[in-house]
Scaffold this motif. Structure first.
Motif, PDB file in Angstrom:
ATOM      1  N   VAL A  26       0.615  -1.791   0.010  1.00  0.00           N
ATOM      2  CA  VAL A  26      -0.036  -0.055  -0.379  1.00  0.00           C
ATOM      3  C   VAL A  26       0.545   1.089   0.104  1.00  0.00           C
ATOM      4  N   PHE A  27       2.212   1.014   0.345  1.00  0.00           N
ATOM      5  CA  PHE A  27       2.627   2.202   0.154  1.00  0.00           C
ATOM      6  C   PHE A  27       4.014   2.396  -1.247  1.00  0.00           C
ATOM      7  N   THR A  28       4.354   3.259  -1.654  1.00  0.00           N
ATOM      8  CA  THR A  28       5.614   3.269  -2.639  1.00  0.00           C
ATOM      9  C   THR A  28       7.393   2.930  -1.930  1.00  0.00           C
ATOM     10  N   MET A  29       8.176   3.095  -2.451  1.00  0.00           N
ATOM     11  CA  MET A  29       8.862   2.548  -1.783  1.00  0.00           C
ATOM     12  C   MET A  29       9.895   4.906  -2.752  1.00  0.00           C
ATOM     13  N   PRO A  30       9.910   5.193  -1.992  1.00  0.00           N
ATOM     14  CA  PRO A  30      10.135   6.965  -2.264  1.00  0.00           C
ATOM     15  C   PRO A  30      11.688   6.598  -2.452  1.00  0.00           C
ATOM     16  N   SER A  31      12.224   7.579  -3.439  1.00  0.00           N
ATOM     17  CA  SER A  31      13.794   7.421  -3.712  1.00  0.00           C
ATOM     18  C   SER A  31      14.661   7.928  -2.321  1.00  0.00           C
ATOM     19  N   THR A  32      14.854   8.166  -1.361  1.00  0.00           N
ATOM     20  CA  THR A  32      15.164   8.916  -0.561  1.00  0.00           C
ATOM     21  C   THR A  32      14.943   7.867   0.906  1.00  0.00           C
ATOM     22  N   VAL A  33      14.007   7.215   0.339  1.00  0.00           N
ATOM     23  CA  VAL A  33      14.047   6.067   1.484  1.00  0.00           C
ATOM     24  C   VAL A  33      15.288   4.516   0.801  1.00  0.00           C
ATOM     25  N   LYS A  34      14.836   4.359   0.042  1.00  0.00           N
ATOM     26  CA  LYS A  34      16.157   3.358  -1.060  1.00  0.00           C
ATOM     27  C   LYS A  34      17.355   4.113  -0.918  1.00  0.00           C
ATOM     28  N   THR A  35      17.713   5.532  -0.671  1.00  0.00           N
ATOM     29  CA  THR A  35      18.969   5.936  -0.801  1.00  0.00           C
ATOM     30  C   THR A  35      19.254   5.271   0.985  1.00  0.00           C
ATOM     31  N   ASN A  36      18.667   5.504   1.762  1.00  0.00           N
ATOM     32  CA  ASN A  36      18.706   5.122   3.270  1.00  0.00           C
ATOM     33  C   ASN A  36      18.558   3.990   3.582  1.00  0.00           C
ATOM     34  N   ARG A  37      18.349   2.737   3.080  1.00  0.00           N
ATOM     35  CA  ARG A  37      18.253   1.302   2.888  1.00  0.00           C
ATOM     36  C   ARG A  37      19.824   1.389   2.231  1.00  0.00           C
ATOM     37  N   GLU A  38      20.258   1.943   1.500  1.00  0.00           N
ATOM     38  CA  GLU A  38      21.494   1.768   1.043  1.00  0.00           C
ATOM     39  C   GLU A  38      22.756   1.728   1.931  1.00  0.00           C
ATOM     40  N   ASN A  39      21.717   2.821   2.723  1.00  0.00           N
ATOM     41  CA  ASN A  39      23.200   3.228   3.483  1.00  0.00           C
ATOM     42  C   ASN A  39      23.050   2.229   4.546  1.00  0.00           C
ATOM     43  N   MET A  40      21.971   2.111   5.204  1.00  0.00           N
ATOM     44  CA  MET A  40      22.077   1.379   5.934  1.00  0.00           C
ATOM     45  C   MET A  40      22.397   0.160   6.319  1.00  0.00           C
ATOM     46  N   GLN A  41      22.371  -0.439   4.973  1.00  0.00           N
ATOM     47  CA  GLN A  41      23.096  -2.009   4.361  1.00  0.00           C
ATOM     48  C   GLN A  41      22.164  -2.376   4.839  1.00  0.00           C
ATOM     49  N   LEU A  42      20.893  -1.699   4.109  1.00  0.00           N
ATOM     50  CA  LEU A  42      19.794  -3.218   4.406  1.00  0.00           C
ATOM     51  C   LEU A  42      19.489  -3.995   3.006  1.00  0.00           C
ATOM     52  N   PRO A  43      18.824  -5.476   2.884  1.00  0.00           N
ATOM     53  CA  PRO A  43      19.233  -5.460   1.751  1.00  0.00           C
ATOM     54  C   PRO A  43      17.662  -5.631   1.154  1.00  0.00           C
ATOM     55  N   GLU A  44      17.931  -6.259   0.064  1.00  0.00           N
ATOM     56  CA  GLU A  44      16.641  -5.755  -1.073  1.00  0.00           C
ATOM     57  C   GLU A  44      15.556  -5.970  -0.841  1.00  0.00           C
ATOM     58  N   VAL A  45      14.144  -5.048  -0.781  1.00  0.00           N
ATOM     59  CA  VAL A  45      12.663  -5.263  -0.550  1.00  0.00           C
ATOM     60  C   VAL A  45      11.981  -6.717  -1.014  1.00  0.00           C
ATOM     61  N   GLN A  46      12.098  -7.638  -0.982  1.00  0.00           N
ATOM     62  CA  GLN A  46      12.011  -9.118  -1.418  1.00  0.00           C
ATOM     63  C   GLN A  46      10.160  -9.175  -1.308  1.00  0.00           C
ATOM     64  N   THR A  47       9.915  -7.526  -1.245  1.00  0.00           N
ATOM     65  CA  THR A  47       7.952  -7.942  -1.544  1.00  0.00           C
ATOM     66  C   THR A  47       7.352  -8.189  -2.553  1.00  0.00           C
ATOM     67  N   THR A  48       5.985  -8.298  -2.801  1.00  0.00           N
ATOM     68  CA  THR A  48       5.676  -7.748  -4.584  1.00  0.00           C
ATOM     69  C   THR A  48       5.963  -6.635  -5.286  1.00  0.00           C
ATOM     70  N   MET A  49       6.937  -5.529  -4.707  1.00  0.00           N
ATOM     71  CA  MET A  49       6.796  -4.330  -5.067  1.00  0.00           C
ATOM     72  C   MET A  49       8.149  -4.705  -6.434  1.00  0.00           C
ATOM     73  N   ASN A  50       8.746  -5.836  -5.465  1.00  0.00           N
ATOM     74  CA  ASN A  50       9.801  -6.561  -6.779  1.00  0.00           C
ATOM     75  C   ASN A  50       9.913  -8.049  -7.350  1.00  0.00           C
ATOM     76  N   ARG A  51       8.543  -8.100  -7.086  1.00  0.00           N
ATOM     77  CA  ARG A  51       8.787  -9.578  -7.181  1.00  0.00           C
ATOM     78  C   ARG A  51       7.434 -10.170  -8.120  1.00  0.00           C
ATOM     79  N   PRO A  52       8.151  -9.738  -9.575  1.00  0.00           N
ATOM     80  CA  PRO A  52       6.758  -9.606 -10.143  1.00  0.00           C
ATOM     81  C   PRO A  52       5.934 -10.610 -10.891  1.00  0.00           C
ATOM     82  N   GLU A  53       6.040 -12.123 -10.832  1.00  0.00           N
ATOM     83  CA  GLU A  53       5.299 -12.889 -10.438  1.00  0.00           C
ATOM     84  C   GLU A  53       5.033 -13.149  -8.820  1.00  0.00           C
ATOM     85  N   ALA A  54       5.265 -12.591  -8.374  1.00  0.00           N
ATOM     86  CA  ALA A  54       4.367 -12.800  -7.164  1.00  0.00           C
ATOM     87  C   ALA A  54       3.384 -11.828  -6.987  1.00  0.00           C
TER      88      ALA A  54
END
Lengths: 223, 297
Positions: A167-195
């Motif tokens: 129900v939320f998109t991923m803003p680019s700022t949060v994407k950058t924050n996630r990278e800076n925090m070395q968090l893994p890629e989000v594995q939800t339906t957001m970037n799993r087309p088959e799911a």
């Protein structure tokens, strides 16, 4: 309860229309309802008239906000069968049945006046009960504004759910924050087309898309 | 304490895309205590227990069942850091157990997308993992006592009161308070902990939500000298953080520089001595830097 006569009629419709009989239900114990696509409406009524001597009692029109429901009440030797079809409000147009039932003309003209549904091919398209200027200048008196069950504030939630499964998109700022925090890629339906396809399939199977009025092509609600 | 326990972690929608510091803190805290968390691949929104469930229960249940089924396929219990997701999964598990008609409908839908109906599933909120699997004493033992100067207002959030038995509705909120106590922070009693933050009302009537609900809580917390608010729900977090910005902008209501808000896993991370920059405490929209200033005094 299904009588022999009713069974025979429904069987005949099924044989000739097959999958086009979308749904069968019952308005009363002795009063079956069949739902057909608007493209197959004339075929269904033709079978009833030509093979079973059906007569048109009247046509009911219902505005459910998103679509119109037209119900053709047909009398066949003592019982009534209701043939139901839907007309999308964006189109507000359906084929006239006056080609097979000339007497439907006045009811179609009345519905045209009151709901602004155009009956294509009607034998006499003049307004029946409203002044002739009304159709061009005013909203039909029984036509509701376009609207569905999703409230204004809920629309982004529903549209994002249908488009991303979240129900939320991923803003680019949060994407950058996630990278800076070395968090893994989000594995939800957001970037799993088959799911995501599974989620959209579920929405179709339970008819959530129809209920909320989602336009798959535009990826938006219809209102 | 149950070390080596592994959970299928359902992060939800809010945390990964709005509050990644909660995810980062949680990963570090769980790692510190030897609790394994595995990401769930291909999950959707839980879906939310307010909008989607109200619109169509079959859709809501089918998606929830699919998510639970993914946890089943991992052979692990399901865990969440969000009260709303907890509410959805709690009710979905109950519904699948007790409503034969809906269960059969959902079974057919899941079969068509190649997923089995979930079997018996154990569900845990992060508060239960912290308070029960890890244990209050363990948190107390590993806490550095750095938080003793910090006055904390605990906001449990409505869905944390969800329980199978009426006698247990206060168990998780009590556990949350015990966790905060174990970190060494000073919990302030502001009297209306159970009161809703107003988040669900915000999207319907914003002024009511902000002035009549959120501001009521904030005033009491501020009067009791809270340096920060601790929540166990990302939606409450958003309401407290963004709500304060809106109260200031629209209604000229403010509480000092604003009361910072953290999730309970972030508080535990601070208590364990994990550096704020390691889990991105600064990425909050509220003045979380004031927490650090207070701790450094």
């Amino acid at each position: 309860m299904e009588t022999t006569q009713e069974k025979e009629i429904l069987q005949n419709l099924r044989t000739q229309l097959g999958e086009e009989i979308i749904r069968e239900s019952r308005m009363a114990p002795d009063s079956p309802v069949i739902k057909v696509s608007k493209e197959k409406l004339i075929d269904a009524l033709k079978i009833l008239v030509e093979n079973h001597e059906a007569r048109l009692c009247t046509i009911s029109a219902v505005d459910n906000g998103l679509d119109f429901e037209l119900i053709y009440h047909m009398s066949i030797k003592g019982f009534i069968i209701h043939v139901k079809t839907s007309v999308m409000k964006e189109e507000s147009k359906i084929s006239s049945i006056t080609g097979i039932i000339p007497g439907a003309m006045t009811v179609e003209r009345e519905i045209w006046d009151l709901f602004q549904i155009e009956f294509d091919g009607i034998s006499d398209p003049r307004p029946l009960i409203l002044p002739k200027e009304w159709r061009e200048n005013k909203v039909a008196p029984l036509r509701k504004p376009m609207g569905g069950i999703v409230a204004e504030y809920q629309k982004p939630t529903v549209e994002t759910l249908m488009e991303q499964g979240q129900v939320f998109t991923m803003p680019s700022t949060v994407k950058t924050n996630r990278e800076n925090m070395q968090l893994p890629e989000v594995q939800t339906t957001m970037n799993r087309p088959e799911a995501l396809k599974e989620i959209q399939e579920v929405a179709r199977l339970v008819k959530f898309d129809e209920k909320v009025g989602y336009n798959w092509h535009k990826k938006k609600l219809r209102y | 304490m149950s070390r080596n326990k592994e959970y299928a972690m359902y992060w939800g929608c809010w945390v990964p895309s709005r509050q990644p510091s909660v995810e980062a803190a949680c990963r570090k805290v769980m790692d510190r205590f030897g609790i394994g968390i595995r990401d769930m691949e291909g999950v959707s929104c839980c879906p939310d227990p307010v909008v989607t469930e109200r619109l169509q229960r079959e859709m809501w249940l089918a998606l929830a069942a699919r998510n639970i089924s993914i946890a089943n396929s991992m052979g692990m219990d399901l865990a969440t850091v969000c009260n709303g997701c907890y509410e959805t999964f709690f009710e979905a598990i109950e519904t699948l157990k007790t409503d034969n008609t809906l269960r059969e409908e959902v079974k057919k839908v899941l079969e068509q997308i190649g997923k089995p109906l979930p079997s018996s599933t154990s569900l845990k909120h992060i508060v239960e993992i912290l308070g029960q699997d890890i244990g209050i004493d363990e948190i107390k033992n590993l806490s550095t006592n750095k938080l003793s100067k910090l006055n904390v207002a605990v906001h449990p959030g409505c869905h944390l009161f969800r329980a199978h038995d009426r006698e247990k509705v206060r168990d998780k909120p009590k556990l949350l308070e015990d966790i905060v106590d174990a970190t060494g922070a000073k919990r302030v009693d502001y009297g209306i902990q159970r009161f809703c933050c107003g988040y669900p009302h915000r999207v319907v009537e914003e002024e009511f939500s902000l002035k009549m609900m959120l501001a009521q809580k904030l005033e009491r917390m501020w009067e009791e000298g809270a340096d920060c608010i601790v929540v166990s729900c990302p939606a409450c977090n958003i309401q407290f953080e963004f709500g304060q910005l809106e109260l200031k902008r629209k209604y000229k209501m403010s509480f000092g520089e604003g009361i910072p808000v953290v999730h309970v896993v972030e508080l535990v991370a601070l208590a364990l001595g994990i550096k704020p920059e390691e889990f991105g405490l600064h990425t909050h929209r509220g003045p979380t830097k004031n927490i650090i200033t207070k701790l450094e005094k």
